[in-house]
Design an enzyme around this catalytic site. Structure first.
Site, PDB file in Angstrom:
ATOM      1  N   ASP A 179       0.834  -1.195   0.000  1.00 38.40           N
ATOM      2  CA  ASP A 179       0.000   0.000   0.000  1.00 38.40           C
ATOM      3  C   ASP A 179       0.871   1.248   0.000  1.00 38.40           C
ATOM      4  O   ASP A 179       2.040   1.221   0.399  1.00 38.40           O
ATOM      5  CB  ASP A 179      -0.905   0.007   1.234  1.00 38.40           C
ATOM      6  N   LYS A 180       0.277   2.348  -0.428  1.00 39.77           N
ATOM      7  CA  LYS A 180       0.998   3.610  -0.513  1.00 39.77           C
ATOM      8  C   LYS A 180       1.588   4.017   0.828  1.00 39.77           C
ATOM      9  O   LYS A 180       2.729   4.493   0.903  1.00 39.77           O
ATOM     10  CB  LYS A 180       0.046   4.698  -1.023  1.00 39.77           C
TER      11      LYS A 180
END
Length: 403
Positions: A179-180
């Site tokens: 995930d970012k």
């Protein structure tokens, strides 16, 4: 004849006087368009028309340039005033300064050139061999591009490959994603066939992954397995948005456990966890996802154990998209007001990844990545202790540095 010469001499004298007065007026004020023609026209019509013709373009150019310069000056002054208004005072609290720095670095990260990002990634390599390259993914950087994404890991892969193997090197290939907001171990491959091989290992759950998370509150029990399916639903609130949530197979009905009908879209999700260190208000939890569902760890911690990850502003509340509401104890330890809680980053780190041997005769690859500095700093502020692995693989609670 004498009269004509006298008129020409008089005209020349008048012309000189007019030019002298024109230059004097030009020094004292803005140039005038009618002065040369005024002095010449009555005595020498052709010469007067010539000076009038030449002076008009010069005067019009000067007149056009004056408003343009004033406009630019006004815009510059407005921009300076706007910068002074938006410029925030530097906080005296070191924790608040660190939060501002992290927010600024995250914004700058989206504006840097892929070459700069590739150079930063090359400095923090975790592992490199003829098949794989393992990087330490920074916070706030998405893996793939999309709407509103200026820079991602994929953009830097061609440049990173050339930095490591020369200008003729082919771009590296992604083997999985994070995930970012998640930091930590990320595996890349030189060849597409190797990337497919690693992706198959992830798909068949042959790769062991471990994460560290700082949580609000302490999970009870201190170790266990969360086995609750996950489904994506639309949350009804002020702003309609989609989130992953639990889709349990059982529920309580009059004190009895009753099996319920699950949705077809629900996905099996299993997470093993254990508490490594804890206080009354927070904990450091080790997570081992058995399955790989989107946002699985965050959903299981927040909705399954009621212990959301620190800095998880999406899954701390189901109906709202709002900054995480922290307890008074955590705010006091972090030295932050609730109004600054929205700047706290997600404290979820991929700390270890064990990859099976890709070829016969080779050993498995154990990849360990230290957490970022803000993660370690939050541990110290909250009074949590980070374990360090010794040579035998055992763990003991001790303070540790960061990269």
């Amino acid at each position: 004849m004498n009269r004509r010469r006298h008129l020409q001499t008089t005209s020349v004298r008048l012309l000189r006087v007019g030019l002298a007065r024109t230059s004097l007026l030009g020094k004292m004020a803005a140039p005038s368009c009618s002065v040369p023609g005024l002095w010449v026209r009555g005595s020498w019509q052709r010469l007067g028309n010539l000076f009038t013709f030449v002076s008009k373009p010069l005067c019009s150019a000067a007149a056009a340039s004056r408003p343009l310069d004033a406009q630019r000056l006004a815009e510059r002054l407005r921009a300076q005033k706007q910068e002074q208004k938006t410029k925030k005072p530097v906080p005296t609290n070191p924790v608040q300064r660190r939060v501002q720095e992290l927010l600024r670095f995250t914004e700058q990260l989206q504006r840097v050139h892929p070459n700069v990002l590739a150079k930063a990634l090359s400095r923090g390599l975790v592992h490199q061999d003829k098949d794989l390259v393992v990087i330490n993914k920074p916070y706030g950087l998405p893996v793939h591009g999309g709407p509103g994404v200026r820079l991602c890991i994929s953009d830097a892969l061609p440049v990173l490959a050339k930095m490591l193997h020369g200008h003729k090197a082919e771009p590296l290939h992604l083997c999985h994603r994070l995930d970012k907001e998640t930091t930590g171990v990320m595996v890349l491959a030189w060849e597409k066939e190797v990337a497919h091989q690693v992706q198959e290992l992830f798909r068949t759950r042959q790769v062991t992954k471990k994460y560290w998370a700082i949580t609000m509150r302490v999970p009870v029990p201190s170790a266990g397995v969360v086995d609750i399916p996950i489904i994506e639903k639309e949350a009804q609130g002020q702003e309609r948005h989609h989130k992953m949530t639990l889709s349990p197979s059982y529920c309580m009905d009059n004190g009895k456990i009753v099996r319920v009908r699950t949705s077809r879209n629900a996905q099996l999700a299993v997470t093993q966890y254990r508490v490594l260190s804890s206080t009354l208000s927070s904990a450091l939890v080790e997570l081992q996802p058995i399955t790989g569902i989107k946002h699985q760890l965050r959903v299981h911690l927040s909705f399954g154990l009621d212990c959301p990850v620190l800095g998880d502003h999406k899954y701390s509340d189901w109906n709202r998209l709002a900054p995480q509401k922290l307890s008074a104890c955590i705010l006091k330890k972090m030295g932050l007001p609730q109004s600054k809680a929205r700047h706290i980053p997600l404290h979820l780190h991929a700390c270890q990844l064990t990859l099976p041997a890709l070829q016969p005769g080779k050993e498995e690859l154990n990849l360990v990545c230290k957490p970022p500095r803000y993660f370690v700093h939050s541990l110290h502020r909250l009074g949590l202790r980070m374990p360090s692995r010794d040579q035998n693989g055992d763990e003991e609670a001790t303070h540790s540095g960061a990269q």
